[in-house]
Structure formats: C-alpha cells, structure tokens
Design an enzyme around this catalytic site. Structure first.
Site, PDB file in Angstrom:
ATOM      1  N   GLU B 193     -95.543  -5.987 -35.882  1.00 38.68           N
ATOM      2  CA  GLU B 193     -96.631  -6.061 -34.899  1.00 38.68           C
ATOM      3  C   GLU B 193     -96.759  -7.432 -34.237  1.00 38.68           C
ATOM      4  O   GLU B 193     -96.907  -7.526 -33.015  1.00 38.68           O
ATOM      5  CB  GLU B 193     -97.973  -5.690 -35.551  1.00 38.68           C
ATOM      6  CG  GLU B 193     -98.199  -4.202 -35.700  1.00 38.68           C
ATOM      7  CD  GLU B 193     -97.581  -3.630 -36.965  1.00 38.68           C
ATOM      8  OE1 GLU B 193     -97.106  -4.426 -37.798  1.00 38.68           O
ATOM      9  OE2 GLU B 193     -97.578  -2.395 -37.122  1.00 38.68           O
ATOM     10  N   HIS B 262    -107.689   1.175 -43.366  1.00 37.36           N
ATOM     11  CA  HIS B 262    -107.304   1.991 -42.218  1.00 37.36           C
ATOM     12  C   HIS B 262    -108.504   2.533 -41.453  1.00 37.36           C
ATOM     13  O   HIS B 262    -108.366   3.450 -40.662  1.00 37.36           O
ATOM     14  CB  HIS B 262    -106.422   3.164 -42.666  1.00 37.36           C
ATOM     15  CG  HIS B 262    -105.015   2.775 -42.975  1.00 37.36           C
ATOM     16  ND1 HIS B 262    -104.672   2.028 -44.067  1.00 37.36           N
ATOM     17  CD2 HIS B 262    -103.854   3.025 -42.325  1.00 37.36           C
ATOM     18  CE1 HIS B 262    -103.356   1.840 -44.093  1.00 37.36           C
ATOM     19  NE2 HIS B 262    -102.838   2.434 -43.037  1.00 37.36           N
TER      20      HIS B 262
END
Lengths: 350, 460
Positions: B193, B262
């Site tokens: 990322e 998450h």
C-alpha cells in the site's frame, strides 16, 4: 547547463587521474574543454551557492532546516550530464544542488530559502519543498524516502505515456533503510520502469554512520533480490559519475528496467545547519576535503591537461560569485508573500 | 575590502552564544571552509566556518566571551596587503546593536485572517439537477460504470490496486474493466500500500490521473504519509505549480463481524487535512456522479465507499453527461422538527429512523452530506434555521469526529437558531468488538437515532 553527454565526448586526452587509480573509472576519455569547464562551473555554482546559503542562515535570513550539499556536487552534475530535457529528477530534502543542476535559477531557489514571493514556491515551500515543471524537477521532499515511490511513479507515467524519458530518483544512505524503497524496487523491476535510483551515500544518516545503520555496507546490491543491477561509483569524481550515469540512463531508457547507482560521496557540513557534527572527527572531514574534493580534483585535471588556463578558471570563479551575489540580493529584496497567499493553492479551483 | 565575520545563528532558535575558542589567529591565512572559531550555545558547541577568503585581520572578541548576539561582527578578514581597519574592539557585548534582518515592510498581523467566508456563491451548482431517464443499478455497478466512462473519456485515467484486474476486484467493483481496457490501464499491484499509493501520487504529479483502489481503507493507513504529505500538501508547498489529480477509493467503515482492525471509519481522519477532497456517497446515483467528478478533479480525492452498500440498488440517471457536484449536500427527506445529518451507510439508518419518528408524529429532515471536505455547511445551516435542532450521525468515533466539526460550525453559523444542543450519534468510543451483541452496541442503529431525537425534543 551542459546537458548532453554524447555531444561533449571528443577525447583530447586520456586522464589517469591523480589519487583516483583505485576507481573503476581510472581511465576515462576527457570530454571537450567546454564540457569540462561547464562541469567545473556547475559544481562551483552549487558550492558557492551553498556557502552563501549557510552564511545567510547564520544571519537569520533563512529559517528552519537548511541542509547543505557541499562536498557532494560531483554527483548531481555528473548525473545531469547524462540526462536530456525530457528526463525527470526527484530528491529528498538536501535538494539545492539538484535544483541548480537541473538548470533552475539561483535567485528563485535562494528566494525560496528566504521565504519570499520570488521563490520557486512563492515562499510557501522553503528549502525542502521546491519544484519546477519547466525543468522536470519534482522536488524537494521532506519525508525521508517518500520521494522513492514518487520517482517510481514518475517513471510509471513516462512508460505509460510512451515517452522515452527516465526518472532519476535520488535518496541517501539513511533513506535506503526505509521500507518503501523496497516496495518501489519491487514494482519498478516487476513493471520494468525507466528509473535510475541514485543512492547518495555520504556516510551518515544525520548522526548515524552507515556502518551503524545498514546491515551490509554494499547499498548498490540492495536491489539484487529484485534483479536490479547496481553499481558503486566514485561520487567525488564528476567524470566517473557521468560515465556510470550514461550507462544507467541508457539501460533504463532502453526499457530494461531500473538501475541502482550508489554514489560514494561525503558531506562536509553537518546534517543541517544546527548539527554540531560530533559523530565524526574534524580530521576525517579535513582529509576528505584536502584529498577528495570534487572541485579541486576537476580543477587539477583541467590545469594538468592544459584544458584551460588559471585565468580562465578565475573568470569562471568570478562569474559564479556574481550569480550567487545577485541571487542573495534578490532573495533579500524580494518581498514576503502577500498575506492573501495564505489561503491560495490549497486546492486547485474547480 | 575588509569583510566582517558575523556571529552566526546555528539553529532556528539561537539568539546568542559564547565565543569558546579561536582557531585562527590574527595574521593567519583563511580559506573558505576553514573553521575559524568554536561557539557554544545552550545546546551544543558548533564550529564557525569561513565563507570568504583572506587573512585574519582582527579578532573582535576574546575567547570565553559570553552572550554575543547573533549577527554581531566577531572578526574582520582582510585581503593580502590590505590595511587592517582600526575597528575598536567593543568594550561590552551590548555595545554593538544587532542589525535588524529580514525586515520587509508588512504590518504585523494581530489576528489570523479568516478563511474564505461562508457565503452563498452565485455560481454554486444546484445539488440536484434533472437528468432524465434512470436505470436501476447497484452501487457496485454504478462505481464500475463511472470508472469505465471516465476511462473511455480520458486516456490518462487508469486503475491500480490489489486484485483489481484479473480477480475483477476483491469486492467485484472493477468487474469487466480489465477486459475492456487491458492490463496497461487496469493494473494488479503487489500487496504494497505505501509503495503503490506513492507511485500513484508520483504518476499524478507527472500528468496521469490514477484511481488507486484500497482493498479497504483500513489498509490505507500504511499509505497515510504519501496521501497526506505527498498528495495533499504538494500543491500548496509548490506555490500552486504542481497538481496531484488522484482518486483513492475503496470500502470504508464497519462491514460485519470483522473486528477492530477491519472496521473503522476514516472520514474525520482525511477530512481533517487541507489539500484533500473527501467524498462519502450513499446512493448509487451519487456514487456514480461523484466518482466521475472526483476523477475529473485536479485535486487528490478520498472516495469512501461502503461494503454493505455495494449490493444495494438505486435509480441512476442514464445520461452520459451525468455528474454530481463535489461539495454539495443533498436533502433526502424534508421535515420541520429536527435535522439529521448523515453520510454513507448511515443515511440508511437515518432514513429508517425518520420513518419511525414520523409514525410518532415527529418530522425529521435528513441531509446526506455526500462531501465531507469541503463540507456544505450552508445547506446544514439553512435546514437548522427551519428545524432549530440537529442530530449528527456517523459511523466513526465521536471524539474529534465529523459530528464534532458540524457542532462547532453550528456554534459559529447557526447559534441563534438552535433551540437545543447539537447531539451526536456515533460509534461507541471503543475498538470494534467481534461478538455480535457487542458489535451491535457500537455501530449506530436506527433505534439509537430515534432515541437521540426524542431526547432532544423531550418526547418520551
């Protein structure tokens, strides 16, 4: 600025350079006189500019952080010699030399250091944040190693747009330990991006020597796992840099993917102006200065091979001094940004 | 000409120092770069290097002198053969005034200039325009269509991210794009990322228009430095020279039963930062129209989607030129008793709450914020002027959240119209628990909104 490597090569002599016999580039065809004098002038401009910047910092005219490039001049001048106008350059915070090497104007750079409206970023960027679209200079980035993915992205754009250009992405030995460097290496190798990674190993990441920070001293081999070729270069010898740069740029431009060049260089000054530099001895600095100085070295070469006379070099010294003096005057006389600039340039207006 | 060597400032904060030691004596040759003195500050001992060449003509202070102000001459350099000027050694340190530097005639600011005022702009685009025929699409399809249309329109637009190409998207948002546009423009990235966000920003600076998909915004924290320091700030830091037209998009907020790492709403994180545009659509029409506007924008845009909404269907205009303006909120339901602001999935909760409230005789006005930066404060103020009460709803944590910002904006712009304090309905102030019963206590439910509104109206 002398840009083309090929144009200048008219071997008038073969230089077996003093105290450079260990260097792989011990025997290099000497470029034409005008080219050599161009390198001399470009390196000297960076040196004198930085000395002036240091002095102006001492006078309180430049604020914040100010990282000087003194000692490393051969790296950017040698690299730039292998680049064309379409090629891009990006670096970290020790960026004044890179800007001058790409042909950005000394007054605009100095005025940015003083935070004035005549600066390249209108006074809103400062020492570490300057850019020039016209010169394909993409900054000037203050976060160590952040420029590495950015430079890789510039190479991505070059390839995407099928421009025969390369992205020269500079970072230091300190940045070489950041994770994003290896994320970038991976993508650049995977997608065969035209990027030349130049590690300017000046031996210290701020106050920590490479030996204390890097497992494995051979930074040029850090791309091996990705299949990226790497070379160690004498970064104090502008001709050795130019030679290595030429091959690396050719490799990247030919679509063969990234290359790593580790430049062995040295910064004479502290990490920034406020660094007392107690992590190394004065003798070490003096030894580098007296034995390895890139400008002295080129000067000896020019005089030794009678490329130009002492008087011709003096004339260059004088011209460079004049540019720097004018830049310093401009940087002090240019007004501070208008207060209305505070809220401008946050977003591009729709 | 003799050159004065001044007491240098060696850090941004140094104002004076002690001359600890001279390393050059009078009469010695000085070359540029030679250390001529050591000075001590409260923090460190530093070396003073000569900038000019010459012969040390005169040392103006004795070793050990303390409190020498920055910019005071400390020595005089002369050129060979030049006479040494008979500058009197200052008797005391204070005898030489410090020259005033960097004095540029501008009035010293006594107040911070206000940001551009909240005024009704005559050129403000309408929040909703008539777009003719519609078709029923899921949010997922609408997002895909928006990207495909913009990629057809502009060769510079490309999509990159984890699993966007061959896998057709982790949540199937990029279904079919590889087939239409090929691997050059729909690019599977490694799981990296920080790296690919930075690569996208570099590509945007160099003229492309990247759409960077994060599999979820939870993973974008690895890329935070590139998003904020590189994407958001470069236009300003470059004095307007560089632009970074890039869209970071992907699902944001809690899905279901995936626990703390998450399940997080990043709206207020990004909305905090000048230089970014932050969008969080609810309906498929807004998802499509706003994503198209985001891709066309010259600015970095954070486009927050919601996994639970991907499969929801809405009517979407079919007109080729359909877009939704950035920075405009949308009235989802009119009402006179209370205003409820929400965004993304929370619009659904707000609408359900409003329906329930209506059965109890309370008419709630529901506003979908749609864009969180720049926030459409004007639309909220207009509504509060009519309802005099405000409840904000968000999936993020309450502390320093979007609701906190809206409450502060109302204090500034609608204080006289409020009949009660602004109430925030937000995530419980804890990391998301896994257990189903606890999870339900964290995410705002329609019932919580109903309860908040009734408390505000003193209705039980």
């Amino acid at each position: 600025m002398v840009r083309s490597a090929a144009a200048g090569i008219a071997a008038i002599a073969t230089a077996k350079t003093k105290s450079r016999d260990k260097s792989k580039a011990g025997r290099i065809a000497l470029p034409a006189a005008s080219v050599l004098l161009g390198y001399y002038r470009d390196m000297l401009l960076i040196r004198r500019f930085e000395e002036k910047a240091g002095q102006m910092y001492g006078m309180g005219l430049i604020g914040g952080f100010c990282h000087l490039y003194i000692g490393q001049e051969a790296v950017v001048v040698g690299m730039q010699a292998a680049l064309g106008a379409q090629d891009a350059v990006i670096t970290g915070y020790r960026d004044h030399g890179h800007m001058l090497a790409t042909g950005m104007e000394a007054p605009g750079v100095m005025a940015e250091l003083t935070g004035r409206r005549g600066g390249y970023s209108k006074g809103k960027g400062g020492s570490m944040h300057m850019f020039s679209r016209a010169k394909n200079f993409y900054g000037g980035h203050g976060i160590v190693a952040a420029q590495v993915p950015l430079g890789t992205g510039i190479a991505f754009a070059q390839k995407y747009q099928e421009i025969a250009a390369v992205s020269v992405t500079y970072f230091g030995d300190g940045a070489a330990n950041q994770g994003q460097v290896y994320e970038s290496f991976n993508m650049a190798a995977l997608w065969k991006l035209p990027v030349v990674y130049v590690i300017e190993n000046n031996k210290y990441g701020m106050g920590t020597s490479v030996d204390r920070a890097a497992a494995g001293r051979e930074l040029y081999r850090r791309g091996m796992a990705y299949g990226i070729p790497g070379h160690r270069v004498d970064g104090m010898d502008v001709l050795a840099v130019r030679e290595a740069a030429g091959k690396a740029v050719e490799h990247a431009r030919a679509g063969k993917g990234p290359v790593i060049l580790e430049m062995e260089t040295y910064r004479y000054r502290g990490h920034s102006m406020s660094d007392p530099a107690k992590y190394r001895s004065r003798d070490e600095v003096n030894k580098m200065r007296s034995e390895r100085d890139p400008i002295d070295h080129l000067r000896e070469l020019i005089l030794g091979h009678r490329v130009a006379s002492e008087a011709a070099l003096k004339e260059i010294d004088r011209a460079v001094k004049e540019i720097v003096t004018e830049a310093a005057e401009f940087a002090q006389n240019s007004p501070e940004p208008d207060l209305s600039e505070l809220y401008s340039d946050v977003l591009v207006d729709a | 000409m003799p050159i004065e060597v001044l007491m240098p400032a060696l850090s941004p904060t140094m104002t004076e120092g002690k001359l600890a030691r001279w390393l050059k004596r009078e009469g010695e040759v000085v070359r540029a770069g030679d250390v001529i003195a050591e000075i001590e500050t409260d923090k460190a001992t530093m070396e003073v290097e000569a900038v000019d060449e010459g012969v040390m003509g005169r040392l103006l202070f004795a070793e050990g002198t303390e409190g020498i102000a920055v910019n005071t001459p400390i020595a005089v350099l002369v050129q060979n053969g030049e006479a040494i000027p008979q500058t009197a050694r200052p008797a005391t340190v204070a005898a030489r005034p410090v020259p005033v530097v960097a004095a540029i005639a501008q009035p010293a600011a006594t107040t911070q200039p206000a940001p551009p005022a909240l005024e009704r702009r005559p050129d403000r685009p309408p929040a909703e325009a008539a777009h003719g025929e519609t078709a029923t699409l899921t949010v997922r399809e609408a997002l895909r269509d928006a990207m495909a249309e913009e990629m057809r329109r502009d060769e510079h637009v490309f999509l990159m991210g984890e699993e966007v190409a061959e896998y057709q998207g982790a949540y199937k948002v990029s279904q079919g794009l590889l087939e239409e546009f090929g691997a050059r423009r729909v690019i599977d990235t490694p799981i990296t990322e920080h790296g690919f966000a930075g690569l996208g920003v570099g590509a945007a600076m160099a003229g492309l228009k990247p759409i960077v998909e994060f599999m979820t915004f939870n993973f974008a924290m690895q890329a935070m430095d590139q998003i904020i320091n590189s994407a958001a700030k470069t236009h300003y830091m470059s004095g307007g020279q560089m632009t970074c037209p890039i869209v970071f998009r992907g699902p944001n907020g809690a899905a279901a039963r995936v626990a703390a790492q998450h399940s997080q709403c990043y709206a207020s994180w990004y909305a905090h930062c000048p230089g970014l545009i932050v969008i969080a659509p609810y309906s498929a029409a807004d998802a499509k129209g706003l994503l198209k506007s985001a891709i066309r924008s010259q600015n970095p845009v954070i486009f927050l989607e919601n996994e639970i909404l991907y499969g929801q269907s809405f009517e979407v205009p079919t007109a080729a030129d359909f877009t939704v303006p950035i920075g405009r909120a949308k009235l989802l339901r009119p009402g006179r008793d209370v205003t409820i602001t929400a965004f993304s999935l929370m619009c659904r909760a707000a609408l359900e709450a409003a329906a329930e409230l209506a059965t109890q005789g309370i008419e709630a006005e529901v506003i979908d914020l749609r864009t969180l930066r720049p926030l459409d404060v004007e639309t909220i103020v207009e509504s509060v002027k009519r309802t005099n009460r405000l409840v904000t709803v968000e999936e993020g944590w309450p502390y320093a959240g979007i609701g906190a910002e809206i409450a502060a904006q109302m204090m500034t712009h609608a204080f006289d119209y409020l009949d009660a304090p602004v109430i925030r309905v937000a995530s419980a102030d804890v990391p998301m628990p896994y257990a189903a019963n606890l999870e339900k206590l964290v995410v705002p439910q329609p019932a919580y909104i109903v309860a908040a509104v009734k408390a505000l109206l003193h209705r039980n």
